[in-house]
Design a protein around this motif. Structure first.
Motif, PDB file in Angstrom:
ATOM      1  N   VAL A 160     -24.702  59.453  36.760  1.00 41.67           N
ATOM      2  CA  VAL A 160     -23.958  60.598  37.300  1.00 41.67           C
ATOM      3  C   VAL A 160     -23.665  60.388  38.778  1.00 41.67           C
ATOM      4  N   ALA A 161     -24.669  59.913  39.528  1.00 41.94           N
ATOM      5  CA  ALA A 161     -24.477  59.674  40.962  1.00 41.94           C
ATOM      6  C   ALA A 161     -23.395  58.626  41.204  1.00 41.94           C
ATOM      7  N   THR A 162     -23.376  57.593  40.358  1.00 41.85           N
ATOM      8  CA  THR A 162     -22.352  56.556  40.485  1.00 41.85           C
ATOM      9  C   THR A 162     -20.963  57.131  40.228  1.00 41.85           C
ATOM     10  N   LEU A 163     -20.834  57.941  39.183  1.00 47.80           N
ATOM     11  CA  LEU A 163     -19.548  58.559  38.871  1.00 47.80           C
ATOM     12  C   LEU A 163     -19.086  59.471  39.996  1.00 47.80           C
TER      13      LEU A 163
ATOM     14  N   VAL B  41      -9.128  52.844  35.494  1.00 46.90           N
ATOM     15  CA  VAL B  41      -8.016  53.778  35.672  1.00 46.90           C
ATOM     16  C   VAL B  41      -8.521  55.218  35.810  1.00 46.90           C
ATOM     17  N   LEU B  42      -9.402  55.624  34.901  1.00 42.04           N
ATOM     18  CA  LEU B  42      -9.866  57.015  34.887  1.00 42.04           C
ATOM     19  C   LEU B  42     -10.747  57.348  36.084  1.00 42.04           C
ATOM     20  N   LEU B  43     -11.602  56.422  36.486  1.00 42.50           N
ATOM     21  CA  LEU B  43     -12.578  56.719  37.530  1.00 42.50           C
ATOM     22  C   LEU B  43     -12.099  56.366  38.933  1.00 42.50           C
TER      23      LEU B  43
ATOM     24  N   SER C 223     -24.001  60.885  47.583  1.00 41.64           N
ATOM     25  CA  SER C 223     -24.113  60.301  46.238  1.00 41.64           C
ATOM     26  C   SER C 223     -24.341  58.794  46.310  1.00 41.64           C
ATOM     27  N   LEU C 224     -23.815  58.120  47.342  1.00 43.18           N
ATOM     28  CA  LEU C 224     -24.045  56.684  47.515  1.00 43.18           C
ATOM     29  C   LEU C 224     -25.528  56.403  47.765  1.00 43.18           C
ATOM     30  N   ILE C 225     -26.145  57.205  48.628  1.00 42.30           N
ATOM     31  CA  ILE C 225     -27.578  57.036  48.917  1.00 42.30           C
ATOM     32  C   ILE C 225     -28.406  57.273  47.661  1.00 42.30           C
ATOM     33  N   VAL C 226     -28.098  58.364  46.954  1.00 46.47           N
ATOM     34  CA  VAL C 226     -28.829  58.695  45.723  1.00 46.47           C
ATOM     35  C   VAL C 226     -28.636  57.598  44.678  1.00 46.47           C
ATOM     36  N   MET C 227     -27.401  57.147  44.526  1.00 51.60           N
ATOM     37  CA  MET C 227     -27.092  56.121  43.541  1.00 51.60           C
ATOM     38  C   MET C 227     -27.862  54.832  43.817  1.00 51.60           C
ATOM     39  N   THR C 228     -27.870  54.393  45.079  1.00 53.12           N
ATOM     40  CA  THR C 228     -28.560  53.155  45.438  1.00 53.12           C
ATOM     41  C   THR C 228     -30.053  53.248  45.145  1.00 53.12           C
ATOM     42  N   LEU C 229     -30.674  54.362  45.524  1.00 57.90           N
ATOM     43  CA  LEU C 229     -32.105  54.544  45.276  1.00 57.90           C
ATOM     44  C   LEU C 229     -32.419  54.553  43.782  1.00 57.90           C
ATOM     45  N   LEU C 230     -31.607  55.276  43.013  1.00 61.04           N
ATOM     46  CA  LEU C 230     -31.862  55.377  41.576  1.00 61.04           C
ATOM     47  C   LEU C 230     -31.634  54.050  40.853  1.00 61.04           C
TER      48      LEU C 230
ATOM     49  N   ALA D 103     -17.006  39.458  49.089  1.00 63.45           N
ATOM     50  CA  ALA D 103     -18.444  39.412  48.811  1.00 63.45           C
ATOM     51  C   ALA D 103     -18.857  40.435  47.759  1.00 63.45           C
ATOM     52  N   GLN D 104     -18.275  41.646  47.816  1.00 61.67           N
ATOM     53  CA  GLN D 104     -18.647  42.718  46.881  1.00 61.67           C
ATOM     54  C   GLN D 104     -17.804  42.604  45.621  1.00 61.67           C
ATOM     55  N   ARG D 105     -18.447  42.342  44.496  1.00 60.06           N
ATOM     56  CA  ARG D 105     -17.723  42.141  43.248  1.00 60.06           C
ATOM     57  C   ARG D 105     -17.591  43.452  42.471  1.00 60.06           C
ATOM     58  N   ASN D 106     -16.760  43.433  41.444  1.00 60.27           N
ATOM     59  CA  ASN D 106     -16.487  44.630  40.659  1.00 60.27           C
ATOM     60  C   ASN D 106     -17.544  44.770  39.558  1.00 60.27           C
ATOM     61  N   ILE D 107     -18.624  45.496  39.872  1.00 61.06           N
ATOM     62  CA  ILE D 107     -19.738  45.631  38.932  1.00 61.06           C
ATOM     63  C   ILE D 107     -19.318  46.361  37.661  1.00 61.06           C
ATOM     64  N   ALA D 108     -18.378  47.292  37.768  1.00 58.55           N
ATOM     65  CA  ALA D 108     -17.942  48.040  36.589  1.00 58.55           C
ATOM     66  C   ALA D 108     -17.330  47.105  35.551  1.00 58.55           C
ATOM     67  N   ALA D 109     -16.405  46.269  35.983  1.00 54.86           N
ATOM     68  CA  ALA D 109     -15.767  45.325  35.059  1.00 54.86           C
ATOM     69  C   ALA D 109     -16.771  44.298  34.549  1.00 54.86           C
TER      70      ALA D 109
END
Length: 276
Positions: A10-13, A138-140, A173-180, A231-237
């Motif tokens: 959820v935090a990532t979204l 596309v959606l996100l 949400s970025l901070i929460v996402m990284t920690l989780l 350097a930062q790759r597309n983790i979703a794909a």
């Protein structure tokens, strides 16, 4: 742990959608498209992300004698460009934000067409569903960005007041996402110790930053975006491909580990660049 994993999702979204809305509400289509008018710069971005990074992933896997699943995961990451975190990293680094958003969109679109063609050639037996990758991107990402751009165009006076609110939501949400992500995948991260996978991830991120920096041109803002974006790759794909095509969980683990290493390294580095 299941609840924490769900909270991380959820935090990532929330981060991805809110950051795209914030970026869109602060920019115009012309501002995004203008930097992409530099054909040479666009060529260098494509060269860095879709030629040099896959080659770098392949070379690192060979030099470090990575187990085959780890090597496959690293190659999948090398072929997946257009990271959703790039605009946030560019903003922190005081880079060219318009170019960051434009490059992100361009690289995402190319990734959707690139992965189904290239990965089966590099990894025989692999099939990639382009629509599943495209649908999430596309959606996100593209849709919220478009909504933000339309909102900025139609409500020009209101957009500057809304953008900081969206930006604050994205930051939290970025901070929460990284920690989780770190907490819920801690056991997986521990499992790769002694396998050289973390070293490979570290060198992979450093290599991407160096390639982007060298090919980024003379403008400081553009160079920072190229370095961080390569350097930062597309983790979703990468996760879509890794989870749907490989039964060995190590392929997904290396994607998660390298992505975590990237966040840990690149956010402080972006702040350091901003202070230069």
């Amino acid at each position: 742990m299941v609840l924490l994993s769900l909270a991380g999702t959820v935090a990532t979204l929330v981060f991805v959608v809110s950051s795209m809305l914030a970026m869109g509400s602060g920019l115009t289509v012309a501002q995004i498209s203008e930097p992409l008018g530099n054909i040479w710069l666009v060529f260098l971005a494509i060269l860095a992300n879709f030629v040099l990074m896959p080659l770098g992933a392949f070379a690192l896997a060979k030099v470090l004698w990575l187990d085959e699943p780890f090597a496959v995961g690293l190659l999948v990451l090398g072929c997946s460009a257009g990271a959703p975190f790039l605009p946030k990293l560019a903003e922190v680094a005081k880079g060219n934000l318009a170019f960051a958003v434009g490059a992100m969109v361009l690289l995402m679109v190319i990734t959707v067409g690139y992965l189904p063609i290239v990965l089966p050639l590099l990894l025989p037996g692999v099939t990639v569903d382009a629509w599943k990758i495209a649908r999430s991107l596309v959606l996100l990402m593209l849709l919220p960005l478009a909504v933000g751009l339309v909102f900025k165009a139609r409500y020009e006076d209101l957009a500057p007041r809304v953008k900081p609110v969206l930006g604050s939501i994205a930051n939290v949400s970025l901070i929460v996402m990284t920690l989780l992500i770190v907490i819920t995948n801690f056991d997986k991260i521990l499992d790769v110790f002694g396998t050289r996978a973390i070293l490979a991830g570290f060198l992979f991120i450093v290599l991407g930053f160096a390639i982007g920096w060298l090919l980024g041109g003379d403008d400081a803002g553009t160079r920072r975006v190229m370095a961080l974006g390569t350097a930062q790759r597309n983790i979703a794909a990468a996760l879509v491909v890794a989870s749907q095509n490989f039964s060995d969980p190590k392929v997904v683990v290396i994607v998660i580990v390298v992505s975590n290493v990237g966040l840990i390294l690149l956010m402080p580095l972006a702040r350091a660049l901003a202070n230069r």
